[in-house]
Design a protein around this motif. Structure first.
Motif, PDB file in Angstrom:
ATOM      1  N   VAL A 447      36.969  40.800  44.333  1.00 51.95           N
ATOM      2  CA  VAL A 447      36.096  40.689  43.394  1.00 51.95           C
ATOM      3  C   VAL A 447      35.991  41.902  42.841  1.00 51.95           C
ATOM      4  CG1 VAL A 447      33.772  39.770  42.807  1.00 51.95           C
ATOM      5  CG2 VAL A 447      35.343  38.437  44.098  1.00 51.95           C
ATOM      6  N   SER A 448      36.081  42.511  41.847  1.00 46.93           N
ATOM      7  CA  SER A 448      36.053  43.774  41.106  1.00 46.93           C
ATOM      8  C   SER A 448      34.898  43.932  39.886  1.00 46.93           C
ATOM      9  CB  SER A 448      37.368  44.259  40.635  1.00 46.93           C
ATOM     10  OG  SER A 448      38.436  44.294  41.650  1.00 46.93           O
ATOM     11  N   GLU A 449      34.059  44.745  39.858  1.00 43.11           N
ATOM     12  CA  GLU A 449      33.226  45.140  38.930  1.00 43.11           C
ATOM     13  C   GLU A 449      33.592  46.452  38.259  1.00 43.11           C
ATOM     14  OE1 GLU A 449      28.522  45.472  38.224  1.00 43.11           O
ATOM     15  OE2 GLU A 449      28.991  45.829  40.043  1.00 43.11           O
ATOM     16  N   PHE A 450      33.745  46.087  37.050  1.00 34.15           N
ATOM     17  CA  PHE A 450      34.074  47.318  36.090  1.00 34.15           C
ATOM     18  C   PHE A 450      32.912  48.026  35.321  1.00 34.15           C
ATOM     19  CE2 PHE A 450      38.271  45.313  36.038  1.00 34.15           C
ATOM     20  CZ  PHE A 450      39.079  46.243  35.778  1.00 34.15           C
ATOM     21  N   THR A 451      33.200  49.028  34.815  1.00 36.50           N
ATOM     22  CA  THR A 451      31.949  50.022  34.763  1.00 36.50           C
ATOM     23  C   THR A 451      31.300  49.813  33.459  1.00 36.50           C
ATOM     24  OG1 THR A 451      33.457  51.268  33.050  1.00 36.50           O
ATOM     25  CG2 THR A 451      33.079  52.231  35.351  1.00 36.50           C
ATOM     26  N   ASN A 452      31.869  48.455  32.671  1.00 36.64           N
ATOM     27  CA  ASN A 452      31.036  47.769  31.701  1.00 36.64           C
ATOM     28  C   ASN A 452      30.311  46.682  32.170  1.00 36.64           C
ATOM     29  OD1 ASN A 452      33.120  46.047  32.071  1.00 36.64           O
ATOM     30  ND2 ASN A 452      34.361  46.077  30.276  1.00 36.64           N
ATOM     31  N   GLY A 453      30.176  46.312  33.232  1.00 40.00           N
ATOM     32  CA  GLY A 453      29.415  45.122  33.945  1.00 40.00           C
ATOM     33  C   GLY A 453      30.300  44.134  34.307  1.00 40.00           C
ATOM     34  N   ALA A 454      31.412  43.999  33.458  1.00 35.60           N
ATOM     35  CA  ALA A 454      32.310  42.672  33.750  1.00 35.60           C
ATOM     36  C   ALA A 454      32.855  42.575  35.113  1.00 35.60           C
ATOM     37  CB  ALA A 454      33.541  42.803  32.761  1.00 35.60           C
ATOM     38  N   ARG A 455      32.986  41.321  35.667  1.00 34.93           N
ATOM     39  CA  ARG A 455      33.395  41.019  36.719  1.00 34.93           C
ATOM     40  C   ARG A 455      34.465  40.243  36.963  1.00 34.93           C
ATOM     41  NH1 ARG A 455      28.722  38.551  40.091  1.00 34.93           N
ATOM     42  NH2 ARG A 455      28.373  37.388  37.849  1.00 34.93           N
ATOM     43  N   PHE A 456      35.658  40.458  37.716  1.00 37.30           N
ATOM     44  CA  PHE A 456      37.040  39.805  37.636  1.00 37.30           C
ATOM     45  C   PHE A 456      37.419  39.290  39.109  1.00 37.30           C
ATOM     46  CE2 PHE A 456      36.791  41.779  33.489  1.00 37.30           C
ATOM     47  CZ  PHE A 456      37.224  40.877  32.879  1.00 37.30           C
ATOM     48  N   LEU A 457      37.807  38.363  39.125  1.00 35.85           N
ATOM     49  CA  LEU A 457      38.531  38.150  40.386  1.00 35.85           C
ATOM     50  C   LEU A 457      39.978  38.388  40.231  1.00 35.85           C
ATOM     51  CD1 LEU A 457      39.051  36.805  43.196  1.00 35.85           C
ATOM     52  CD2 LEU A 457      39.602  34.622  41.899  1.00 35.85           C
ATOM     53  N   MET A 458      40.509  39.246  41.113  1.00 34.85           N
ATOM     54  CA  MET A 458      41.997  39.870  40.924  1.00 34.85           C
ATOM     55  C   MET A 458      42.765  39.582  42.175  1.00 34.85           C
ATOM     56  SD  MET A 458      41.177  43.804  40.080  1.00 34.85           S
ATOM     57  CE  MET A 458      41.108  44.414  38.238  1.00 34.85           C
ATOM     58  N   VAL A 459      44.130  39.072  41.971  1.00 32.90           N
ATOM     59  CA  VAL A 459      44.848  38.690  42.933  1.00 32.90           C
ATOM     60  C   VAL A 459      46.123  39.403  42.523  1.00 32.90           C
ATOM     61  CG1 VAL A 459      43.714  36.577  43.382  1.00 32.90           C
ATOM     62  CG2 VAL A 459      45.692  36.364  41.618  1.00 32.90           C
ATOM     63  N   ALA A 460      46.845  40.032  43.861  1.00 30.84           N
ATOM     64  CA  ALA A 460      48.098  40.711  43.685  1.00 30.84           C
ATOM     65  C   ALA A 460      48.978  40.376  44.914  1.00 30.84           C
ATOM     66  CB  ALA A 460      47.761  42.164  43.565  1.00 30.84           C
ATOM     67  N   LYS A 461      50.383  40.506  44.503  1.00 30.74           N
ATOM     68  CA  LYS A 461      51.216  40.308  45.674  1.00 30.74           C
ATOM     69  C   LYS A 461      52.366  41.144  45.123  1.00 30.74           C
ATOM     70  CE  LYS A 461      53.994  36.612  47.733  1.00 30.74           C
ATOM     71  NZ  LYS A 461      54.266  35.267  47.923  1.00 30.74           N
ATOM     72  N   SER A 462      53.052  41.781  46.156  1.00 32.96           N
ATOM     73  CA  SER A 462      54.291  42.608  45.943  1.00 32.96           C
ATOM     74  C   SER A 462      55.484  41.642  46.330  1.00 32.96           C
ATOM     75  CB  SER A 462      54.400  43.486  47.478  1.00 32.96           C
ATOM     76  OG  SER A 462      55.638  44.167  47.321  1.00 32.96           O
ATOM     77  N   VAL A 463      56.401  41.837  44.987  1.00 27.93           N
ATOM     78  CA  VAL A 463      57.435  40.882  45.005  1.00 27.93           C
ATOM     79  C   VAL A 463      58.826  41.486  44.775  1.00 27.93           C
ATOM     80  CG1 VAL A 463      55.967  39.228  43.691  1.00 27.93           C
ATOM     81  CG2 VAL A 463      57.377  40.976  42.409  1.00 27.93           C
ATOM     82  N   LYS A 464      59.829  40.691  45.252  1.00 21.26           N
ATOM     83  CA  LYS A 464      61.200  41.206  45.376  1.00 21.26           C
ATOM     84  C   LYS A 464      61.999  40.746  44.069  1.00 21.26           C
ATOM     85  CE  LYS A 464      62.253  41.899  50.153  1.00 21.26           C
ATOM     86  NZ  LYS A 464      62.878  41.431  51.286  1.00 21.26           N
ATOM     87  N   LYS A 465      62.852  41.673  43.418  1.00 21.06           N
ATOM     88  CA  LYS A 465      63.733  41.205  42.288  1.00 21.06           C
ATOM     89  C   LYS A 465      65.006  40.484  42.561  1.00 21.06           C
ATOM     90  CE  LYS A 465      61.210  42.038  38.504  1.00 21.06           C
ATOM     91  NZ  LYS A 465      60.802  41.332  37.316  1.00 21.06           N
ATOM     92  N   ARG A 466      65.085  41.097  44.055  1.00 18.61           N
ATOM     93  CA  ARG A 466      66.468  40.468  44.545  1.00 18.61           C
ATOM     94  C   ARG A 466      66.308  40.722  46.066  1.00 18.61           C
ATOM     95  NH1 ARG A 466      68.846  45.693  42.340  1.00 18.61           N
ATOM     96  NH2 ARG A 466      68.888  46.922  43.903  1.00 18.61           N
ATOM     97  N   VAL A 467      67.275  39.832  46.833  1.00 22.50           N
ATOM     98  CA  VAL A 467      67.347  39.926  48.115  1.00 22.50           C
ATOM     99  C   VAL A 467      67.911  41.122  48.623  1.00 22.50           C
ATOM    100  CG1 VAL A 467      67.148  37.342  48.179  1.00 22.50           C
ATOM    101  CG2 VAL A 467      69.212  38.476  48.194  1.00 22.50           C
TER     102      VAL A 467
END
Length: 536
Positions: A447-467
């Motif tokens: 859960v991230s809060e930006f300097t403008n007061g907006a709050r976001f749920l962020m989800v991230a993942k490392s992905v492979k383009k090929r095996v």
């Protein structure tokens, strides 16, 4: 330099409300009464001193008889963020501009604001070109050889010219010999300089992807990344493929063969011959002469399926894709070619994940990206891309912003949201989960809060383009989705989080250059000064 007081960057929606109200010949009191608020509160809204959204925004739009998108402020918000990026350029340090000045500029003179951001983008491209040329002058062996040849010929010409001018008793035969030498060296110098200029032009043309990529990206963002014509095309093409069997590689291969005479073949990579003798990192290549789609064997099944669907869309829907591309009003052939490829990829994603079924599945699975990937034989990135396109009126999904970073941390794709300030290029905030996903085993959430007061749920993942394969490094990227915290509870990623716990929210910014958090311990903007003043 621009620093938003209080960190707030609101789109100037209030000015639009006021303008439309006056055009409708309504009084402040009358409009306020109709939407159930006080005239004083409406006055604050019209002076852009209060945020507006949700039901109130819809009620005001209905009373003013305009589409809600005209009051949403999304384009203005994007322009404000772009202007903030411009004004935080070190070149403009020392300029003091207030937040109200930016709001007035965007609201009253939007074309001027867009012109400023476009000029800054051109300035950035020119700087990149200068830096690239400077690096090449110091390290390119071909250029070094050419420049050495130029200097050698100039030196020879100068020596001959000095002899002719300074030696008074030089015989006629010797004068003719030195004059011929100057002429010969001048001709050779002219040829060398032309070759040098051509070499620069060739290298420059290869690097011009900076501007076209940004131009296409901005066009996609401005169109809200949703195209009803391509959705309809995808539904039609998917139905054609389904006549050959279940939607998968086998059916796509048969559809390509029967309708277009295209065969699909595997290329094993590594030490085996390449089908085109070119870049070994390509995941697919269509040989138009032989009517063969070469697919890299080390690509995942999701990538192979996607590339086959993409080619099918390009072959069957070229006219529709070209019509959508024409609306972008791009300025170069390179940008148009990039846009055509991006729109073909959009159609492929819609074929693999048809809108209605995919939206229903996403809602049922609470936007579990990995589970959706398994259901549709799609990659994490493909599903993330598709989620961003769910903008059909009356059937919208959760509004997501999208970001992709390469292993060096550079942002290579983006789709922002109002309040989600994303830089146009370079690196983002080091505190975003996209930068911690590379070393994590699965999805990282925050859960991230930006300097403008907006709050976001962020989800991230490392992905492979090929095996991974022998003698081949896996091609890795990190992908991140972000949604406003108001929508977080519709996703599986909010499970177990206390969304109201402000202490657990991570204070972030768009990037070090654009961030107003001067005391952030992760700040990298002045790292050189820190390195000089403190021991490591």
């Amino acid at each position: 330099m621009f620093r938003a007081s209080g960190g707030t960057m609101r789109a100037p929606i209030g000015i639009r409300v006021r303008r439309h109200r006056i055009q409708m010949k309504q009084t402040q009191a009358g409009l306020a009464r109709a939407v159930g608020i006080s005239p004083s509160y409406l006055n604050l809204i019209e002076n852009n001193k209060r945020d507006i959204g949700g039901r109130l925004l819809m009620d005001i739009a209905a009373q003013l008889e305009i589409d809600i998108e005209e009051l949403s402020g999304d384009p203005e918000q994007r322009t404000l963020h772009a202007l903030q990026e411009v004004l935080n350029d070190p070149l403009l340090h020392g300029l003091e501009l207030e937040q109200a000045d930016l709001h007035d500029l965007v609201a009253r003179f939007p074309e001027v604001a867009r012109a400023l951001t476009r000029l800054h983008a051109v300035y950035g491209d020119a700087n990149a070109e200068l830096e690239a040329n400077a690096n090449r002058l110091s390290s390119d062996p071909m250029l070094s050889e050419m420049l050495h040849e130029v200097l050698s010929r100039i030196t020879a010409m100068r020596s001959s010219a000095e002899i002719l001018s300074q030696v008074q008793d030089l015989g006629a035969e010797d004068r003719e010999r030195f004059s011929s030498s100057i002429t010969r060296e001048a001709r050779s110098l002219s040829t060398t300089v032309r070759s040098l200029a051509s070499y620069f032009d060739l290298a420059s043309s290869r690097r011009r992807s900076i501007s076209p990529l940004r131009e296409v990206e901005d066009a996609v963002i401005n169109s809200n990344n949703h195209y009803p014509e391509l959705e309809a095309l995808a539904d039609e093409l998917r139905a054609e493929v389904l006549t050959k069997g279940a939607f998968a590689e086998i059916a796509l291969a048969e559809a390509l063969r029967q309708r277009f005479g295209i065969s699909c073949r595997r290329w094993h990579g590594g030490t085996s011959p390449q089908p085109d003798g070119q870049n070994s990192t390509r995941r697919a290549r269509f040989d138009e002469d032989d009517r063969v789609l070469w697919l890299r064997s080390s690509s995942t099944a999701a990538t192979r399926q996607f590339q086959m669907a993409r080619l099918y869309a390009q072959q069957a829907g070229a006219d529709v894709i070209a019509q959508v591309c024409a609306r972008f009003e791009l300025t170069t052939d390179e940008a148009r070619n990039l846009a055509l490829g991006a729109l073909a990829s959009y159609a492929a994603g819609a074929m693999v994940m048809p809108y209605a079924d995919f939206l229903a599945e996403a809602e049922e699975r609470r936007y579990d990206i990995d589970l959706l990937s398994h259901t549709y034989t799609a990659s994490f990135e493909q599903v993330a891309h598709r989620l961003v396109t769910l903008r059909r009126k009356g059937a919208e999904g959760v509004p997501f912003g999208f970001l992709r970073a390469d292993p060096a941390g550079r942002l290579t794709k983006r789709f922002p949201l109002p309040g989600l300030a994303l830089p146009g290029s370079g690196h983002g905030c080091l505190l975003w989960p996209i930068y911690t996903a590379a070393g994590a085993p699965g999805v990282v959430r925050q859960v991230s809060e930006f300097t403008n007061g907006a709050r976001f749920l962020m989800v991230a993942k490392s992905v492979k383009k090929r095996v991974s394969a022998w003698q081949e490094q896996p091609l890795m990227f990190s992908v991140m989705l972000a949604c406003d915290l108001l929508h977080a509870d519709r996703t599986v990623y909010s499970r177990g989080l206390d969304l109201g716990d402000t202490a657990a929210q991570v204070p972030v910014g768009p990037s070090c250059l654009l961030c107003v958090r001067e005391g952030c311990s992760h700040r990298q903007e002045s790292v050189s000064a820190i390195m000089q003043s403190q021991p490591i």
